[in-house]
Design a protein around this motif. Structure first.
Motif, PDB file in Angstrom:
ATOM      1  N   GLU A 130     -39.549 -28.942   0.056  1.00  0.00           N
ATOM      2  CA  GLU A 130     -39.967 -28.667  -1.310  1.00  0.00           C
ATOM      3  C   GLU A 130     -38.754 -28.388  -2.198  1.00  0.00           C
ATOM      4  O   GLU A 130     -37.729 -27.890  -1.745  1.00  0.00           O
ATOM      5  N   ARG A 131     -38.931 -28.702  -3.447  1.00  0.00           N
ATOM      6  CA  ARG A 131     -37.881 -28.399  -4.417  1.00  0.00           C
ATOM      7  C   ARG A 131     -37.784 -26.890  -4.570  1.00  0.00           C
ATOM      8  O   ARG A 131     -38.809 -26.191  -4.573  1.00  0.00           O
ATOM      9  N   GLU A 132     -36.573 -26.383  -4.703  1.00  0.00           N
ATOM     10  CA  GLU A 132     -36.381 -24.943  -4.810  1.00  0.00           C
ATOM     11  C   GLU A 132     -35.533 -24.584  -6.014  1.00  0.00           C
ATOM     12  O   GLU A 132     -34.686 -25.355  -6.466  1.00  0.00           O
ATOM     13  N   PHE A 133     -35.784 -23.409  -6.502  1.00  0.00           N
ATOM     14  CA  PHE A 133     -35.064 -22.861  -7.637  1.00  0.00           C
ATOM     15  C   PHE A 133     -33.625 -22.534  -7.253  1.00  0.00           C
ATOM     16  O   PHE A 133     -33.360 -22.027  -6.165  1.00  0.00           O
ATOM     17  N   VAL A 134     -32.697 -22.837  -8.159  1.00  0.00           N
ATOM     18  CA  VAL A 134     -31.294 -22.501  -7.937  1.00  0.00           C
ATOM     19  C   VAL A 134     -30.808 -21.471  -8.953  1.00  0.00           C
ATOM     20  O   VAL A 134     -30.277 -20.430  -8.592  1.00  0.00           O
TER      21      VAL A 134
END
Length: 125
Positions: free
Chosen positions: A43-47
């Motif tokens: 899944e795409r994750e916050f940076v």
């Protein structure tokens, strides 16, 4: 708002890289900006995120002290300076925008309406 991310590439562990995101439109300064990343199959994750004024920033724990998000509202750009890169930072990085004139920032991608096309960062060990 249209976003164009750039600056990705292949680097070695410990190196630095600077990502940039150029935004079109006259309302850039009314938008909070974020960087997210995604590894294939995950899944795409916050940076990182930054408020419309640049006065508030937020980072995921694993990049704190190594990454710095900044913006220039006169140039409609947001940047992500990445230092001390690790192989686990390898991912496609996306910039995103959400209309917000709050001093708070959020990390959930569902709140971001506009997305760039992504730029690949590969960190070799």
């Amino acid at each position: 708002v249209q976003l164009q991310a750039s600056g990705g590439g292949l680097v070695q562990a410990g190196d630095s890289l600077r990502l940039s995101c150029a935004a079109s439109g006259r309302t850039f300064s009314s938008h909070a900006m974020g960087w997210f990343r995604q590894v294939p199959g995950k899944e795409r994750e916050f940076v990182a995120a930054i408020s419309w004024s640049g006065g508030t920033t937020s980072y995921r724990d694993s990049v704190k002290g190594r990454f710095t998000i900044s913006r220039d509202n006169t140039k409609n750009t947001v940047s992500l300076q990445m230092n001390s890169l690790k192989p686990e930072d390898t991912a496609v990085y996306y910039c995103a925008a959400r209309f917000s004139q709050s001093t708070q920032v959020v990390g959930a991608e569902k709140y971001y309406r506009y997305w760039g096309q992504g730029t690949l960062v590969t960190v070799s060990s």
